[in-house]
Design an enzyme around this catalytic site. Sequence first.
Site, mmCIF file in Angstrom:
data_model
loop_
_atom_site.group_PDB
_atom_site.id
_atom_site.type_symbol
_atom_site.label_atom_id
_atom_site.label_comp_id
_atom_site.label_asym_id
_atom_site.label_seq_id
_atom_site.Cartn_x
_atom_site.Cartn_y
_atom_site.Cartn_z
ATOM 1 N N GLU A 4 0.843 -1.196 0.000
ATOM 2 C CA GLU A 4 0.000 0.000 0.000
ATOM 3 C C GLU A 4 0.878 1.246 0.000
ATOM 4 O O GLU A 4 1.808 1.353 0.798
ATOM 5 C CB GLU A 4 -0.913 -0.004 1.227
ATOM 6 C CG GLU A 4 -1.995 1.062 1.183
ATOM 7 C CD GLU A 4 -2.995 0.941 2.318
ATOM 8 O OE1 GLU A 4 -3.692 1.945 2.588
ATOM 9 O OE2 GLU A 4 -3.079 -0.143 2.928
ATOM 10 N N ASN A 11 -6.084 -0.076 14.124
ATOM 11 C CA ASN A 11 -5.890 0.932 13.077
ATOM 12 C C ASN A 11 -5.886 2.330 13.698
ATOM 13 O O ASN A 11 -6.599 2.598 14.671
ATOM 14 C CB ASN A 11 -7.030 0.837 12.066
ATOM 15 C CG ASN A 11 -6.534 0.855 10.643
ATOM 16 O OD1 ASN A 11 -5.383 0.580 10.381
ATOM 17 N ND2 ASN A 11 -7.431 1.153 9.721
ATOM 18 N N ASN A 16 -8.138 10.905 -1.112
ATOM 19 C CA ASN A 16 -8.288 12.009 -0.166
ATOM 20 C C ASN A 16 -8.147 13.300 -0.947
ATOM 21 O O ASN A 16 -7.422 13.356 -1.954
ATOM 22 C CB ASN A 16 -7.251 11.947 0.950
ATOM 23 C CG ASN A 16 -7.469 10.749 1.863
ATOM 24 O OD1 ASN A 16 -8.597 10.330 2.052
ATOM 25 N ND2 ASN A 16 -6.396 10.198 2.403
ATOM 26 N N ARG A 39 -18.263 41.836 -12.533
ATOM 27 C CA ARG A 39 -17.366 42.762 -13.232
ATOM 28 C C ARG A 39 -16.671 43.682 -12.252
ATOM 29 O O ARG A 39 -15.489 43.981 -12.388
ATOM 30 C CB ARG A 39 -18.155 43.596 -14.244
ATOM 31 C CG ARG A 39 -18.309 42.935 -15.595
ATOM 32 C CD ARG A 39 -18.753 43.931 -16.633
ATOM 33 N NE ARG A 39 -20.085 44.456 -16.394
ATOM 34 C CZ ARG A 39 -20.529 45.619 -16.858
ATOM 35 N NH1 ARG A 39 -19.740 46.389 -17.567
ATOM 36 N NH2 ARG A 39 -21.754 46.022 -16.600
ATOM 37 N N HIS A 41 -11.109 51.870 -31.859
ATOM 38 C CA HIS A 41 -12.275 51.234 -32.475
ATOM 39 C C HIS A 41 -12.082 51.210 -33.988
ATOM 40 O O HIS A 41 -11.647 52.218 -34.582
ATOM 41 C CB HIS A 41 -13.543 52.004 -32.124
ATOM 42 C CG HIS A 41 -14.784 51.379 -32.673
ATOM 43 N ND1 HIS A 41 -15.351 50.262 -32.118
ATOM 44 C CD2 HIS A 41 -15.552 51.705 -33.759
ATOM 45 C CE1 HIS A 41 -16.417 49.928 -32.821
ATOM 46 N NE2 HIS A 41 -16.568 50.779 -33.814
ATOM 47 N N VAL A 63 -20.559 52.564 -24.328
ATOM 48 C CA VAL A 63 -19.591 51.935 -25.222
ATOM 49 C C VAL A 63 -19.376 52.773 -26.480
ATOM 50 O O VAL A 63 -20.334 53.239 -27.096
ATOM 51 C CB VAL A 63 -20.058 50.509 -25.597
ATOM 52 C CG1 VAL A 63 -19.107 49.878 -26.624
ATOM 53 C CG2 VAL A 63 -20.146 49.627 -24.360
#
Length: 1010
Positions: free
Chosen positions: A197, A229, A290, A869, A913, A948
């Site tokens: 293991e 364990n 895990n 935003r 633009h 815009v």
Amino acid sequence: MADQVLVIGGGGREHALAWKLAQSPHIKQVLVAPGNAGTANNGKISNSAISISNHAALVQFCKDNEIKLVVVGPEVPLAAGIVDDLTGAGVRCFGPTAKAAQLESSKSFCKAFLDRHGIPTARWKAFTNPKEACSFITSVDFPALVVKASGLAAGKGVIVATDKEGACKAVHEIMQDKTFGAAGETVVVEELLVGEEVSCLCFTDGVTVAPMPPAQDHKRLKDGDQGPNTGGMGAYCPAPQISKDLLLKIRDTILQETVDGMKEEGVPYIGVLYAGLMLTSDGPKVLEFNCRFGDPECQVILPLLKSDLYEVIQATINRKLSSSMPVWSEDSAAMTVVMASEGYPGNYAKGLEITGFSKAKELGLEVFHAGTAVKDGKIVTNGGRVLTVTAVKKDLMAALEEANKGVAAIHFKGAIYRQDIGYRAIAFLSNSRGLTYKNSGVDIAAGNTLVQKIKPLAAATSRPGCNAELGGFAGLFDLKAAGYKDPILVSGTDGVGTKLKVAQMCKKHDTIGQDLVAMCVNDILAQGAEPLFFLDYFACGKLDAEVAQAVIAGIAEACTKAGCALLGGETAEMPGMYLPGEYDLAGFAVGAVERGQMLPQLERVADGDVVIGIASSGIHSNGFSLVRKIVENSSLDFTSPSVVGGSGDQTLGELLLTPTKIYSKTLLPVLRSGHVKAYAHITGGGLLENIPRVLPESFGVVLDAHSWRIPEIFSWLQKEGNLSEEEMTRTFNCGIGAILVVEKALAQQVLKDVQRHEEAWLIGKVISRHTESAHVEVNNLLEALQANRLQFLHNHIQGETQTSKVKVAVLISGTGTNLEALITSTKKPTSYAQIVLVISNKSGVEGLRRAERAGIPTKVIDHKLYGSRTEFDNAVDKVLEEFSVELICLAGFMRILSAPFVKKWDGKILNIHPSLLPSFKGANAHKLVLQAGVRISGCTVHFVAEEVDAGAIIFQEAVPVKIGDTEETLSERVKEAEHRAFPAALELVASKAACLGENGKIFWNLEQRN
């Protein structure tokens, strides 16, 4: 600026995380909540009492205390959605979301997921009825002896029975007696796997997987794996049972498959993924996942991490792990031993004083606290597992010996611990084994790992005729599929010469691959050939996979630029042939040209033909033995600030390593036009020896050095080395990377075609030569070089005396062609602006590489990581303030800015633009122009307003709309105008010749320009 970090948890794992994070120079304080005695006022580390279960209070705490990162240690907060809640509130948090954490929080989900994606695991079935579970146990034809509580049980919810009766008893204990509470409402019954293991962990950003060294922990309480364990009594790393080849297999078939599967299911997994595996005779199989570091595995893995943990975590969150892969110590081993309270894992006492920490520190050991507290100034026990003692030594035997010394030095009443941690590994290593190829210095596993890493790089270069898949004995290319009818194959081979030495001294390996490709593909262009595929040869004494990957990544990127496929290659590890850190490169390019289009066309060359010179990027890859000698004899070295040109804090070495230009894509259309009689690559031998290779013996050329721009580095080399004109022209390209020979009547047209993509000039002409005369005559070279030096001196003095330039940030989302124009403009000494920062909302885009090549700092702020935003804009704003930015240019930035951001930066944001505003606003300007049938379009640079494309206009340039124009052809011409208009507008604003007035209109103050 150093950051504050919060670690969630209070165990040994969290102490180890805080300890490693505190080593980062980026961090000023690590807070741990709730922490333990080891994290209380320990240098940079201190505890916090904030509740980790009240996520709203935790968010407020993080914002009030300017916490830049939260690292979650244990599984319970992850399953409770702590990452979801913090990230949603704008707090950066490391770990998987609650949905992703189901891989651990629900064993039944995990097993079903493994089956869906074909990931190897034990046979199993989930049950909510104990009777049905017992019926399954007794009836199946495999040992169904592993019973697991499906939910979280603090690492203890697994019972491994020795027989079917014991397995049924475990079912009743979990489901009816509620041994593990609500975690046991569903049980998973599994096949008992046989083998070793091991624990294989990795960092992952949801795409890339970065494995950690494999570890092995010891669950049983007592030596010899006896007793009940536990959560783990010790661990060691690396686990020698896992070879590099096996780890590669685990990475590909388990870790990567899991990450890919989660992504496919719409639940990206980001954080640490821990695979508990059984090494069976059928190969590794998953026992469990895990969703965080293990405890005590964390305490042996992190001490072997050479990288900055904070940087690795940030790269993981930013989904850029592939560019910041963690580096691990390969010549050390770590061992940790857990000291537990008497009675653990059952009932135990608390409040017992612990002594001996100073002795352990003297031994050079790390003691990571778990169940400890401070009481009346003393450190006392406060849990089952109290602490771990970790030793890092050259091998596991030495590490175990040192860790046991530390355990013996630390005392508290009733302490229990194991003395045989790592016994399996020691037994494995003790088995007598013969010599291996690796013992001789050749690491086949490292070579295989490298091949896996570069496969996707090569695949990305696929083109018609070739898939570029590595791994076969040979590569194939289909000329017919590439469109050839009657081709002639053309091949070329070259290296990079001693430019490699400069790259190795500067530890800069990412650009040398472009040099290799360029030297080969630029050569075969001389026959008019298109490069089809490329092969590389990488040779070294000891393979450094990280260096080799960087080199080959550069080769692959260059193949893409050249339009050829990276079809294959050879990596040769040859111990004793090269010094440490040295490597050599060779490249091989194969191209094709249709039979009637071959160059040079010697019979067409005539007296009076014109020579067109195409700019080099600098020295390219020839003459570096002389360059290195000049630098050696000068007062400088390769780490000295650049003596010429360059940008920012560029060193001389970085300037010299500017990669060779690749001309194939830009020049092939020109070469195929039929207008070019000859092409020469100015490579080894400089101008004097390369141009005659494409001319008839009876012809030569006369060139005028005043007719082209000579990079300043050549002026420095000539002066520093006192080189003659002949030495310069026989060794270096002197600023001309290639030349074309064309008919005089076509020269202007060909020049214009070349200048669409490359800087080029008319630099001379072809003449008839007599037997004794030179093939190449270069006039005015020394005068041009001297003029260069004077111009550089003038610019330097002007730069020293002029007032500081306006600091500009450019925001991009893609290729950044307008960014390139702005960079070129602002590099001029007369510019009023200086680009100090480039921000992109997308990682990996070409615009970032343009900025990096220019030496400009870059930042990636991924808008997808923010809830709105405004949050995204606030993050951008903070970075702008850090860099003292005064003006912002939007160059293909595909985000609409929020009103508060625009208001704050009113009159300081410029956008371009692609139309003559106020006409044709919006995203489809070219389409609207063509639909309207107007004959004039163009571009507009304007201030950004909340509406815009409505801000005040600073600068416009008109572009005629031609008959037959498409959106593509119009866009191309407008783009050329943009490259002129944007820099012009920036200069107007930076010089204060144009300002935005209070009325929202432009205020002109042109005397500012005088």
